[in-house]
Design an enzyme around this catalytic site. Structure first.
Site, short mmCIF file in Angstrom:
data_model
loop_
_atom_site.label_atom_id
_atom_site.label_comp_id
_atom_site.label_asym_id
_atom_site.label_seq_id
_atom_site.Cartn_x
_atom_site.Cartn_y
_atom_site.Cartn_z
N GLY A 128 25.23 45.17 83.96
CA GLY A 128 24.42 45.82 84.77
C GLY A 128 25.12 47.77 84.48
O GLY A 128 24.43 48.71 85.55
N THR A 129 25.70 47.63 83.56
CA THR A 129 25.94 49.01 82.83
C THR A 129 24.74 49.76 82.38
O THR A 129 24.91 50.37 82.93
CB THR A 129 26.18 48.18 81.55
OG1 THR A 129 27.38 47.28 81.19
CG2 THR A 129 27.22 49.59 80.86
N HIS A 143 33.65 48.95 77.38
CA HIS A 143 33.52 48.10 77.81
C HIS A 143 35.31 47.54 77.79
O HIS A 143 35.66 46.38 78.12
CB HIS A 143 32.56 47.25 76.88
CG HIS A 143 31.66 46.88 77.44
ND1 HIS A 143 30.86 47.12 78.66
CD2 HIS A 143 30.60 46.67 76.07
CE1 HIS A 143 29.47 46.84 78.44
NE2 HIS A 143 29.80 47.22 77.33
N ARG A 163 30.23 41.08 88.06
CA ARG A 163 28.69 40.53 88.45
C ARG A 163 29.54 39.17 88.43
O ARG A 163 30.22 38.99 87.75
CB ARG A 163 27.78 41.08 87.09
CG ARG A 163 26.44 39.91 87.79
CD ARG A 163 25.63 40.38 86.46
NE ARG A 163 24.36 40.22 86.47
CZ ARG A 163 23.50 40.38 85.41
NH1 ARG A 163 23.42 40.42 84.14
NH2 ARG A 163 21.64 39.70 85.75
N SER A 204 23.26 36.22 80.54
CA SER A 204 23.30 37.25 80.66
C SER A 204 23.47 37.63 78.39
O SER A 204 22.26 37.78 77.72
CB SER A 204 23.13 38.82 81.66
OG SER A 204 22.31 39.80 80.75
N TYR A 221 27.31 44.30 90.55
CA TYR A 221 26.01 44.25 90.47
C TYR A 221 24.90 43.66 92.10
O TYR A 221 23.93 44.49 92.45
CB TYR A 221 25.36 43.66 89.64
CG TYR A 221 24.72 43.28 88.67
CD1 TYR A 221 23.66 44.30 87.67
CD2 TYR A 221 23.62 42.31 89.49
CE1 TYR A 221 22.30 43.96 87.07
CE2 TYR A 221 22.20 42.42 88.72
CZ TYR A 221 21.63 43.36 87.89
OH TYR A 221 20.69 43.02 87.14
N ARG A 235 16.05 41.96 80.32
CA ARG A 235 15.71 40.67 80.15
C ARG A 235 15.34 40.37 81.92
O ARG A 235 14.10 40.40 81.53
CB ARG A 235 17.28 40.23 79.97
CG ARG A 235 15.75 38.08 79.18
CD ARG A 235 17.75 37.74 79.29
NE ARG A 235 18.16 37.57 80.20
CZ ARG A 235 18.68 35.97 81.41
NH1 ARG A 235 17.51 35.63 80.99
NH2 ARG A 235 19.28 36.23 81.89
P1 PAP Z 1 25.40 45.98 78.41
O1 PAP Z 1 27.01 45.44 78.53
O2 PAP Z 1 24.69 45.40 76.88
O3 PAP Z 1 24.99 47.49 78.36
P2 PAP Z 1 24.37 44.99 80.41
O4 PAP Z 1 23.16 46.61 81.06
O5 PAP Z 1 25.44 45.26 81.45
O6 PAP Z 1 23.63 45.18 79.29
O7 PAP Z 1 23.60 43.89 81.48
C1 PAP Z 1 22.82 43.59 80.94
C2 PAP Z 1 21.71 43.17 82.29
O8 PAP Z 1 21.39 44.05 83.55
C3 PAP Z 1 20.49 41.83 81.95
O9 PAP Z 1 20.51 41.17 82.63
P3 PAP Z 1 19.67 39.91 82.71
O10 PAP Z 1 19.90 39.28 81.38
O11 PAP Z 1 20.78 38.86 83.25
O12 PAP Z 1 18.31 40.11 83.13
C4 PAP Z 1 19.67 43.12 82.26
O13 PAP Z 1 18.00 42.71 82.44
C5 PAP Z 1 20.13 44.10 83.42
N1 PAP Z 1 19.52 45.71 84.11
C6 PAP Z 1 19.49 46.60 83.49
N2 PAP Z 1 18.66 47.57 83.68
C7 PAP Z 1 19.07 47.00 84.95
C8 PAP Z 1 18.27 47.73 86.08
N3 PAP Z 1 17.73 48.87 86.04
N4 PAP Z 1 18.38 47.01 86.86
C9 PAP Z 1 18.69 46.07 87.18
N5 PAP Z 1 19.34 45.13 86.59
C10 PAP Z 1 19.61 45.30 85.05
#
Ligand code: PAP
Length: 331
Positions: free
Chosen positions: A78-79, A136, A158, A166, A225, A295
């Site tokens: 959820g970063t 991280h 999460r 993910s 998350y 995603r």
């Molecule tokens: P990172 O560690 O590479 O920065 P990070 O943002 O922590 O990634 O995680 C990505 C996840 O957050 C993705 O989840 P999924 O693969 O299960 O779909 C991404 O879709 C989700 N994500 C990104 N932006 C949002 C948002 N605004 N609200 C909710 N979930 C989000």
């Protein structure tokens, strides 16, 4: 199998000859660390060696601003969302009413730099008016300058199954874009369950920040998350309060909280041109499509990827590892 990330061979982490010598000595040290596939083991955690150089450099040199707030997380928990929310919260007064407009044209990762990339370590390359840095890096390996400072930290975690799924999709996408055959889901799952993943073991990462949040509650805010999804508006208020920039009554009446919730929602961010078609440079080392960070944004997508047996196995591992800590992660 090749790594999806470039080798550390040609990386230039610094401008000066001194920094180049230092980068060389980090590479030499890293080459002696235990290794599985492209992961190197350092201070109890597994890292891609490219990132490890940045981490070691941060440990040696990074000096936070006293006002910095650290957005901390294990990958894929959820970063991006938390960066968008905190950025929107703390820039709202600078943006004269057009809350978080920078997010309309900049990917959240461009708004909040990652500590282990060189940009965040170089104040010349940071927008120091935005007091946010993300990382991280596990709590136990944070630069001492950060741990001993008065800087606040916000941690998001999460359900391990969703975080794993993910992560697997993200890495598979990176690998495909570099014409590297992705690790199979089963292979990656075995590694994850044995603690081997970027910045893993996942459970130790979570526990490090969980314990810090119990010891220093005024300094470390621990979020999930799933809870943030359940009531995003309440979390936006909580975040603002923790960050020292609570919403005024007037702002609340004007719907500022809801504006931020909507601006940072998955639907809004993932449909912006910058996030649909832009690319994001991981500190100029590798280009990643911004869309890879958006995603599905759902809870429970693991069910579409893992068997119930795999899910139960990871749940058992997490339960065992978190036992006695007082922490129960949502499933
Ligand atoms: P990172 O560690 O590479 O920065 P990070 O943002 O922590 O990634 O995680 C990505 C996840 O957050 C993705 O989840 P999924 O693969 O299960 O779909 C991404 O879709 C989700 N994500 C990104 N932006 C949002 C948002 N605004 N609200 C909710 N979930 C989000």
């Amino acid at each position: 199998m090749e790594s999806s990330l470039p080798s550390t061979q040609n990386l230039d982490f610094g401008e000066s000859a001194e920094r180049k010598d230092e980068a060389k000595s980090y590479k030499e040290m890293i080459s002696t660390f235990p290794r599985v596939q492209w992961w190197s083991y350092y201070e109890g955690f597994w890292y891609h060696s490219m990132l490890l150089e940045g981490i070691m450099s941060a440990q040696d040199h990074f000096i936070p601003q006293s006002t910095d707030i650290f957005i901390t997380s294990s990958p894929k928990t959820g970063t991006t969302w938390l960066k968008a929310l905190t950025f929107a919260i703390c820039t709202r007064s600078r943006l004269s009413g057009s809350s978080a407009s920078a997010l309309l044209t900049k990917m959240p990762h461009e708004c909040v730099p990652l500590l282990e990339y060189h940009r965040a370590q170089n104040p010349m390359k940071r927008d120091c008016a935005v007091p946010l840095v993300s990382t991280h890096v596990p709590y136990s390996s944070l630069p001492k300058s950060v741990v001993s400072s008065c800087c606040k930290m916000i941690y998001i975690c999460r359900d391990a199954k969703d975080a794993f799924v993910s992560l697997w999709h993200f890495i598979a996408e990176l690998q495909r874009s570099r014409n590297v055959e992705p690790l199979s889901l089963e292979e990656a799952f075995e590694l994850f369950c044995s603690g081997i993943s970027g910045y893993g073991p996942y459970w130790d990462h979570v526990l490090g920040y969980w314990r810090a949040s119990l010891e220093f509650p005024e300094k470390v805010l621990f979020l999930t998350y799933e809870e943030m999804k359940k009531d995003t508006a309440a979390h936006v208020k909580k975040l603002a309060e923790f960050m020292g920039c609570s919403f005024t009554l007037e702002e609340e009446e004007e719907g500022e909280v809801q504006k931020i919730v909507s601006m940072c929602s998955f639907d809004k961010l993932s449909n912006l041109e910058v996030n649909k078609n832009g690319t994001h440079s991981l500190d100029t080392l590798i280009d990643v499509k911004n869309s890879a960070f958006f995603r599905k944004g759902e809870i429970g997508d693991w069910k579409n990827n893992l068997t119930p047996e795999m899910g139960a196995r990871l749940d058992d591992i997490m339960e065992q590892k978190l036992k006695g800590s007082g922490l129960k992660l949502p499933r």
